[in-house]
Design a protein around this motif. Structure first.
Motif, PDB file in Angstrom:
ATOM      1  N   PRO A  35       0.812  -1.218   0.000  1.00  9.18           N
ATOM      2  CA  PRO A  35       0.000   0.000   0.000  1.00  9.18           C
ATOM      3  C   PRO A  35       0.849   1.275   0.000  1.00  9.18           C
ATOM      4  CG  PRO A  35      -0.096  -1.067   2.148  1.00  9.18           C
ATOM      5  CD  PRO A  35       0.547  -2.040   1.199  1.00  9.18           C
ATOM      6  N   PHE A  36       2.027   1.208   0.619  1.00 10.87           N
ATOM      7  CA  PHE A  36       2.914   2.367   0.619  1.00 10.87           C
ATOM      8  C   PHE A  36       3.293   2.738  -0.810  1.00 10.87           C
ATOM      9  CE2 PHE A  36       6.813   4.738   0.988  1.00 10.87           C
ATOM     10  CZ  PHE A  36       6.674   5.474   2.163  1.00 10.87           C
ATOM     11  N   LEU A  37       3.572   1.734  -1.638  1.00 13.76           N
ATOM     12  CA  LEU A  37       3.980   1.981  -3.024  1.00 13.76           C
ATOM     13  C   LEU A  37       2.809   2.355  -3.924  1.00 13.76           C
ATOM     14  CD1 LEU A  37       6.471  -1.003  -3.508  1.00 13.76           C
ATOM     15  CD2 LEU A  37       7.043   1.404  -3.161  1.00 13.76           C
ATOM     16  N   THR A  38       1.612   1.919  -3.580  1.00 17.17           N
ATOM     17  CA  THR A  38       0.457   2.145  -4.449  1.00 17.17           C
ATOM     18  C   THR A  38      -0.439   3.289  -3.982  1.00 17.17           C
ATOM     19  OG1 THR A  38      -0.756   0.439  -3.220  1.00 17.17           O
ATOM     20  CG2 THR A  38       0.384  -0.260  -5.232  1.00 17.17           C
ATOM     21  N   GLY A  39      -0.056   3.957  -2.894  1.00 23.17           N
ATOM     22  CA  GLY A  39      -0.848   5.088  -2.425  1.00 23.17           C
ATOM     23  C   GLY A  39      -2.086   4.704  -1.636  1.00 23.17           C
ATOM     24  N   MET A  40      -2.138   3.473  -1.128  1.00 25.89           N
ATOM     25  CA  MET A  40      -3.252   3.033  -0.301  1.00 25.89           C
ATOM     26  C   MET A  40      -2.929   3.263   1.169  1.00 25.89           C
ATOM     27  SD  MET A  40      -4.262  -0.568  -2.148  1.00 25.89           S
ATOM     28  CE  MET A  40      -5.216  -0.593  -3.666  1.00 25.89           C
ATOM     29  N   ASP A  41      -3.899   3.064   2.023  1.00 25.67           N
ATOM     30  CA  ASP A  41      -3.709   3.214   3.458  1.00 25.67           C
ATOM     31  C   ASP A  41      -3.153   1.912   4.028  1.00 25.67           C
ATOM     32  OD1 ASP A  41      -3.875   3.550   6.195  1.00 25.67           O
ATOM     33  OD2 ASP A  41      -5.782   4.620   6.132  1.00 25.67           O
ATOM     34  N   PRO A  42      -1.924   1.933   4.604  1.00 27.23           N
ATOM     35  CA  PRO A  42      -1.359   0.702   5.176  1.00 27.23           C
ATOM     36  C   PRO A  42      -2.244   0.078   6.249  1.00 27.23           C
ATOM     37  CG  PRO A  42       0.320   2.409   4.993  1.00 27.23           C
ATOM     38  CD  PRO A  42      -0.988   3.070   4.691  1.00 27.23           C
ATOM     39  N   ALA A  43      -2.971   0.907   6.998  1.00 33.38           N
ATOM     40  CA  ALA A  43      -3.856   0.377   8.039  1.00 33.38           C
ATOM     41  C   ALA A  43      -4.968  -0.465   7.421  1.00 33.38           C
ATOM     42  CB  ALA A  43      -4.450   1.519   8.857  1.00 33.38           C
ATOM     43  N   VAL A  44      -5.486  -0.020   6.284  1.00 32.77           N
ATOM     44  CA  VAL A  44      -6.525  -0.787   5.591  1.00 32.77           C
ATOM     45  C   VAL A  44      -5.951  -2.113   5.101  1.00 32.77           C
ATOM     46  CG1 VAL A  44      -8.100  -0.835   3.620  1.00 32.77           C
ATOM     47  CG2 VAL A  44      -7.793   1.277   4.918  1.00 32.77           C
ATOM     48  N   ALA A  45      -4.706  -2.082   4.624  1.00 30.62           N
ATOM     49  CA  ALA A  45      -4.064  -3.315   4.156  1.00 30.62           C
ATOM     50  C   ALA A  45      -3.908  -4.316   5.302  1.00 30.62           C
ATOM     51  CB  ALA A  45      -2.704  -3.006   3.543  1.00 30.62           C
ATOM     52  N   LEU A  46      -3.561  -3.827   6.490  1.00 32.81           N
ATOM     53  CA  LEU A  46      -3.452  -4.711   7.651  1.00 32.81           C
ATOM     54  C   LEU A  46      -4.799  -5.333   7.991  1.00 32.81           C
ATOM     55  CD1 LEU A  46      -1.115  -2.739  10.106  1.00 32.81           C
ATOM     56  CD2 LEU A  46      -0.637  -4.939   9.016  1.00 32.81           C
ATOM     57  N   ILE A  47      -5.831  -4.492   8.013  1.00 31.23           N
ATOM     58  CA  ILE A  47      -7.168  -4.986   8.343  1.00 31.23           C
ATOM     59  C   ILE A  47      -7.652  -5.994   7.307  1.00 31.23           C
ATOM     60  CG2 ILE A  47      -9.596  -4.311   8.567  1.00 31.23           C
ATOM     61  CD1 ILE A  47      -8.557  -1.645   9.744  1.00 31.23           C
ATOM     62  N   SER A  48      -7.462  -5.669   6.027  1.00 35.19           N
ATOM     63  CA  SER A  48      -7.935  -6.578   4.973  1.00 35.19           C
ATOM     64  C   SER A  48      -7.148  -7.878   4.970  1.00 35.19           C
ATOM     65  CB  SER A  48      -7.857  -5.896   3.604  1.00 35.19           C
ATOM     66  OG  SER A  48      -6.521  -5.583   3.254  1.00 35.19           O
ATOM     67  N   SER A  49      -5.864  -7.829   5.361  1.00 35.06           N
ATOM     68  CA  SER A  49      -5.095  -9.076   5.437  1.00 35.06           C
ATOM     69  C   SER A  49      -5.618  -9.961   6.570  1.00 35.06           C
ATOM     70  CB  SER A  49      -3.606  -8.777   5.647  1.00 35.06           C
ATOM     71  OG  SER A  49      -3.331  -8.378   6.972  1.00 35.06           O
TER      72      SER A  49
END
Length: 434
Positions: A35-49
């Motif tokens: 998400p850092f490289l794609t402009g997404m929210d890292p927190a959302v990536a953690l939750i979705s994982s």
């Protein structure tokens, strides 16, 4: 060696906590990097994982100890989709990828896996994986060497090199748990060095609340979903890579835990789990999910196969995503720190494609193999594009499709498949392609 914890064995509370946190650390660096490289929210990536992992465990009926994190294969496609039509387009594309996983799972359940092996042999998947890593090489170098204005900076480059050096040293010279999390250690070390040279600002962390709702991207709330053939062409062909990777992970995991997971609960179940996890991620604004080799490595070292450990790690990831201080801290990581780590990670991605070709003994004295690999590499890395009306096929997606077509139409495929399926019968399961 005897397992410390069997798959369905519940650990003691302290053991459960420590083992779950260990798996969280193992996936953390790479999952946050996407998400850092794609402009997404890292927190959302953690939750979705975390949500995706719980869904995967449910679909595989608690028989496959795996953690699902952000897929590196979709970094470039997500960036391209967002550039085409905003964040919503990338989420719609991710949703379509999840549907493709589900369709592949259905086909495997009804027809077996040989058709997939014919479609995605090592000579196609290996070069495509190399394209993913090499295609992102300039992005990694730019992040490591340039300042916020895009100009060369010796200070930024020194931070990138220190981060890279720490990551490499940890990966090569450490043993046990540290050897599984070199990316996380590299990011922490690079972050501390960046702080000493004045590239870290803690203002956001100080101002952030302890509890905060991440920047979810919800359909019909933040955007109106709409189908686009262009986004379809950008995202969906890339699905061949994580599918191939998934098969390889299940074969390796089967050896680690001593159970044939390809047979039971079945490859169709685990691929469907990947698909549902990716669909769920797309509904909240997270990147597509895939099983993580880092966590399989942790399993091999600890021999603690308990599914409860993965449930714990998933719950911790979800909780982390709602801690505002954590999200703010992640946002303070300087770009050259991530660039230094990316130099190694993207190179490893490319090298893993080469490794696939070597391990499967792909003969480049055979003109057929040489042609397929050459065309995939040049089209993918060169950024070739094909425009058909409103539909555009570019780079990796175009290279993947052309590679599949070349493999199907060029003479000599039959002899290659005979060798491939002979290997399957000898091993008692499908051939390793990832």
């Amino acid at each position: 060696m005897k397992p410390v914890l069997e798959i369905h064995e519940r650990p003691k509370l302290t053991q459960w906590f420590l083992l779950s946190v260990q798996h969280l650390f193992a996936m953390f660096g790479a999952t946050v990097l996407v998400p850092f490289l794609t402009g997404m929210d890292p927190a959302v990536a953690l939750i979705s994982s975390g949500i995706g992992t719980l869904a995967f465990i449910l679909i595989t009926r608690g028989q496959v100890p795996s953690y699902l994190g952000s897929s590196f294969a979709f970094i470039a496609p997500i960036i391209a989709s967002k550039a085409f039509d905003g964040p919503g387009a990338a989420m719609v594309g991710s949703f379509m990828v999840g549907i493709v996983y589900a369709l592949v799972a259905l086909l495997i359940k009804t027809t077996g896996v040989k058709w997939l092996m014919r479609l995605l042999p090592p000579i196609v998947v290996g070069p495509v994986i190399m394209v993913i890593g090499l295609g992102l090489a300039s992005t990694a170098v730019g992040m490591a060497t340039n300042d916020a204005d895009g100009k060369y900076s010796l200070i930024h480059f020194s931070v990138g090199l220190v981060t890279l050096a720490i990551t490499v040293l940890v990966a090569v010279f450490t043993r046990g748990f540290l050897s599984i999390i070199p990316v996380l250690v590299g990011i922490v070390g690079g972050y501390l060095f960046a702080f000493t040279v004045g590239l870290v600002n803690f203002t956001k962390v100080q101002e952030a609340a302890w509890f905060a709702v991440p920047n979810f991207v919800i359909p019909f709330v933040d955007y109106t979903p709409s189908f686009s053939w262009t986004v379809f062409a950008i995202m969906v062909p890339v699905a061949i890579v994580p599918i191939a990777e998934h098969i390889g992970h299940q074969l390796v995991l089967s050896k680690v835990v001593g159970k044939d997971l390809v047979e039971k609960p079945g490859l169709h179940s685990s691929i469907l789990g990947d698909g549902v996890a990716t669909i769920l991620a797309s509904l909240v604004g997270g990147p597509p999910n895939t099983t993580y080799g880092e966590n399989i490595g942790v399993l091999a070292i600890t021999r603690a196969y308990s599914i409860y450990v993965f449930i714990g790690a998933a719950v911790f990831a979800i909780c982390f995503g709602f801690i505002g201080k954590v999200s703010a801290l992640l946002s303070t990581i300087p770009t050259p720190v991530m660039g230094g780590v990316s130099i190694l990670l993207f190179g490893i991605i490319a090298s893993s494609g080469l490794r696939m070709l070597v391990e499967n003994k792909v003969d480049f004295g055979n003109k057929r193999n040489l042609i397929i690999a050459s065309v995939i590499l040049v089209i993918g890395i060169g950024g070739a594009s094909l425009h058909l009306g409103d539909v555009s096929l570019e780079g990796m997606a175009l290279a993947s499709i052309i590679g599949i077509i070349l493999n199907l139409v060029l003479p000599g495929r039959e002899s290659v498949e005979e060798n491939l399926f002979e290997t399957e019968e000898d091993n008692g399961k499908v051939a390793t392609i990832a």
